[in-house]
Write a protein that holds these residues in place. Structure first.
Motif, short mmCIF file in Angstrom:
data_model
loop_
_atom_site.label_atom_id
_atom_site.label_comp_id
_atom_site.label_asym_id
_atom_site.label_seq_id
_atom_site.Cartn_x
_atom_site.Cartn_y
_atom_site.Cartn_z
N THR A 101 0.77 -1.24 0.56
CA THR A 101 -0.22 -0.16 0.42
C THR A 101 1.12 1.08 0.25
O THR A 101 0.28 2.70 -0.43
N VAL A 102 1.90 0.89 0.63
CA VAL A 102 2.96 2.44 1.05
C VAL A 102 3.08 2.77 -0.92
O VAL A 102 3.40 3.56 -1.55
N ARG A 103 3.14 1.63 -1.64
CA ARG A 103 4.02 1.73 -2.75
C ARG A 103 3.55 2.39 -3.75
O ARG A 103 3.34 3.30 -4.50
N ALA A 104 1.96 1.99 -3.67
CA ALA A 104 0.69 2.36 -4.44
C ALA A 104 0.17 3.63 -4.68
O ALA A 104 -0.15 4.88 -4.56
N THR A 105 0.83 4.23 -3.12
CA THR A 105 0.05 5.53 -2.70
C THR A 105 1.48 6.37 -2.75
O THR A 105 0.79 7.41 -3.66
N ARG A 106 2.81 5.91 -2.91
CA ARG A 106 3.56 6.90 -3.25
C ARG A 106 3.44 7.30 -5.02
O ARG A 106 3.49 7.92 -5.39
N ALA A 107 3.17 6.05 -5.73
CA ALA A 107 2.70 6.15 -6.66
C ALA A 107 1.39 6.99 -7.56
O ALA A 107 2.04 7.92 -8.00
N ALA A 108 0.33 7.05 -6.15
CA ALA A 108 -0.36 7.40 -7.09
C ALA A 108 -0.34 9.00 -6.59
O ALA A 108 0.56 9.98 -5.88
N SER A 109 -0.79 9.97 -7.63
CA SER A 109 -1.34 11.37 -7.61
C SER A 109 -2.35 12.02 -6.78
O SER A 109 -3.18 11.14 -5.95
N GLU A 110 -2.07 12.94 -6.30
CA GLU A 110 -3.22 14.02 -5.30
C GLU A 110 -4.66 13.63 -5.70
O GLU A 110 -5.76 12.63 -5.10
N ASP A 111 -4.19 13.55 -7.22
CA ASP A 111 -5.97 13.87 -7.65
C ASP A 111 -6.56 12.47 -7.67
O ASP A 111 -7.18 12.12 -7.25
N GLU A 112 -5.06 11.56 -7.59
CA GLU A 112 -6.24 9.79 -7.84
C GLU A 112 -6.30 9.10 -6.61
O GLU A 112 -7.21 8.65 -6.49
N GLY A 137 0.54 8.32 6.67
CA GLY A 137 0.90 7.08 7.52
C GLY A 137 0.60 5.25 5.54
O GLY A 137 1.34 4.64 7.00
N TYR A 138 0.65 6.13 5.18
CA TYR A 138 0.78 4.93 4.10
C TYR A 138 1.76 5.91 3.30
O TYR A 138 2.86 5.92 1.68
N GLY A 139 2.82 7.12 3.51
CA GLY A 139 3.37 8.38 2.51
C GLY A 139 5.02 7.58 2.83
O GLY A 139 5.85 6.96 2.30
N LEU A 140 4.92 7.67 4.46
CA LEU A 140 6.73 7.19 4.87
C LEU A 140 7.29 7.84 4.78
O LEU A 140 8.76 7.85 4.44
N ASP A 141 7.89 9.36 4.17
CA ASP A 141 8.41 10.28 4.03
C ASP A 141 7.38 11.57 4.08
O ASP A 141 6.41 11.40 3.51
N LEU A 142 8.86 12.41 3.82
CA LEU A 142 8.13 13.65 3.71
C LEU A 142 7.42 14.46 2.91
O LEU A 142 6.24 14.39 3.25
N ALA A 143 7.71 14.06 1.50
CA ALA A 143 7.24 14.44 0.51
C ALA A 143 5.15 13.07 0.28
O ALA A 143 4.08 13.85 0.11
N ASN A 144 5.80 12.55 0.68
CA ASN A 144 4.01 11.27 0.41
C ASN A 144 3.20 11.69 1.57
O ASN A 144 2.34 11.31 1.72
N GLU A 145 3.58 12.16 2.81
CA GLU A 145 3.67 12.03 3.93
C GLU A 145 2.08 13.35 3.82
O GLU A 145 1.05 13.50 3.80
N ARG A 146 3.36 14.29 3.13
CA ARG A 146 1.97 15.75 3.13
C ARG A 146 0.94 15.62 1.73
O ARG A 146 0.29 16.02 2.24
#
Ligand code: DI6
Ligand code: FE
Length: 407
Positions: A101-112, A137-146
């Motif tokens: 889920t972390v990989r899928a969340t990092r790969a998804a855009s904000e709109d998605e 909690g599925y980003g796990l780095d600053l950019a993706n948690e943001r």
């Protein structure tokens, strides 16, 4: 706009009990309740409109105080694999579980992420939810948690629901910090939380205290950082083992400790003394086929307020109905329907720090309520599924009217 809502019975949930008003009238002014009481006691008031609720039962809008609604992908494939005999360990070794889920969340855009979360959130709203907490909690780095927290803020801005955001960066280990948990906790405390708090994206901070996640010592570092930023804390605690995480949460006057199947009497004493709410998550208990029940008698004995939530997440609680959680709280955890309804109204509001403004229908609180097509309040925990809400009112405005849709 001042509205008079009449021809209804109300379970106000004041003080966490039904506190029923038969043949009631509610007067709302703007987003607040101006008057509520029996029709016979209605004072002379000028109103702009009057709405007949057709004899419906009215409760406060439901509050889902623990969700992971924003995420990429889903894990129904793992669900099927497990039922075909593949073990958790094999799935994790193949890169499944939270990591997928972390990989899928990092790969998804904000709109998605916004689009998929909106669909899930609308399911909750259709079930009578007017306030929801959503965790990162599925980003796990600053950019993706943001990215996640910005989507959470956007959901509250664009959908008819009050949304509270919780930063759960301490949910799992990111690949960049493999085997360096203390370094990742340092990164959360010194880089991620200060930046995200500064950007106004965080209402509370959470962590996963578990043998397969973070230790009480690591969690305490996150709590100290949150306190320095003036942010309240919550904790996933005692879900799979007893680490006294809920006692740690109580020491930091956490808003809530959540899951709690393995909590002890000492944990309950500490939580009762601190006023930390116990958030029980029957969906995860059911979906994981757990057998260890939360210690209901200890929670009651030590005056711990009990809330119920969906824990909506793709791995352990793919739940799209908070009302179904009412039934599971009664059927699995032996709560009474009145306790369960308090668990998704006033006690859930308290678990979000909103107990003074939300969660019960009283003068001066927000006018969030649902008119239900039911015979008594216990029906909300009794029926599994079904379409029983007639009208959802959020901040004094009808946001869903099944009567119109049903014709
Ligand atoms: N406890 C849980 O059950 C979820 N997170 C947590 O802290 C699991 C989340 C997932 O499997 O995606
Ligand atoms: Fe959770």
């Amino acid at each position: 706009m001042k509205t008079l809502w009449q021809n209804c019975h109300v379970a106000t949930m004041a003080n966490g009990s039904y506190s029923i008003i038969e043949d009631a009238v509610i007067v709302t002014s703007g987003i607040f309740i101006e008057w509520i009481g029996p029709r016979g006691g209605l004072p002379a008031l000028e109103t702009d409109e009057s709405i007949d609720l057709g004899g419906a039962w009215v409760t406060p809008g439901l509050i889902d105080c623990h969700t992971h609604t924003v995420f990429g992908g889903n894990r129904s494939g793992e669900f099927e694999q497990r039922l075909q005999g593949v073990s958790y360990a094999e799935i994790a070794a193949a890169g499944g579980g939270i990591a997928s889920t972390v990989r899928a969340t990092r790969a998804a855009s904000e709109d998605e992420l916004f689009s998929s979360a909106s669909r899930r959130l609308r399911s909750l709203l259709n079930d009578g939810v007017t306030t929801v907490e959503i965790k990162s909690g599925y980003g796990l780095d600053l950019a993706n948690e943001r990215k996640m927290l910005k989507v959470i803020r956007r959901l509250g801005a664009e959908l008819p629901v009050t949304v509270r955001s919780t930063c759960l960066a301490a949910h799992a280990m990111p690949p960049e910090f493999a085997n360096r948990a203390d370094d990742y906790i340092s990164h959360i405390c010194s880089e991620m939380l200060p930046a995200l708090a500064e950007e106004g994206l965080v209402d509370a901070v959470d962590a996963f205290c578990e043998y397969l996640a973070f230790s009480p010592e690591q969690v305490e570092r996150v709590f100290v950082a949150a306190r320095e930023l003036g942010l309240p804390v919550k904790l996933h605690a005692e879900q799979l083992s007893s680490l006294a995480g809920s006692s740690l949460a109580a020491r930091y006057h956490a808003l809530s400790a959540d899951h709690l199947e393995f909590m002890t009497e000492d944990d309950a004493i500490a939580m009762g003394a601190a006023g930390t709410v116990a958030v029980l998550l029957p969906g995860a208990f059911y979906f994981l086929r757990e057998t260890q029940l939360p210690p209901m008698d200890a929670l009651r004995r030590h005056g711990v307020k009990i809330a119920i939530a969906s824990d909506l997440n793709p791995g352990t609680s793919p739940v799209l109905s908070l009302r179904l959680m009412l039934n599971m709280a009664c059927t699995l955890f032996r709560m009474t329907p009145e306790e369960a309804l308090a668990g998704v109204t006033l006690h859930a509001a308290t678990a979000l720090g909103l107990g003074n403004s939300h969660g019960s229908l009283e003068v001066g609180k927000v006018a969030d309520f649902v008119a239900w097509d039911i015979e008594r309040p216990a029906d909300l925990a009794y029926w599994l599924g079904g379409d029983v809400q007639k009208r959802v009112v959020q901040h004094g405005v009808t946001v869903l009217n099944q009567e119109v849709m049903r014709g």
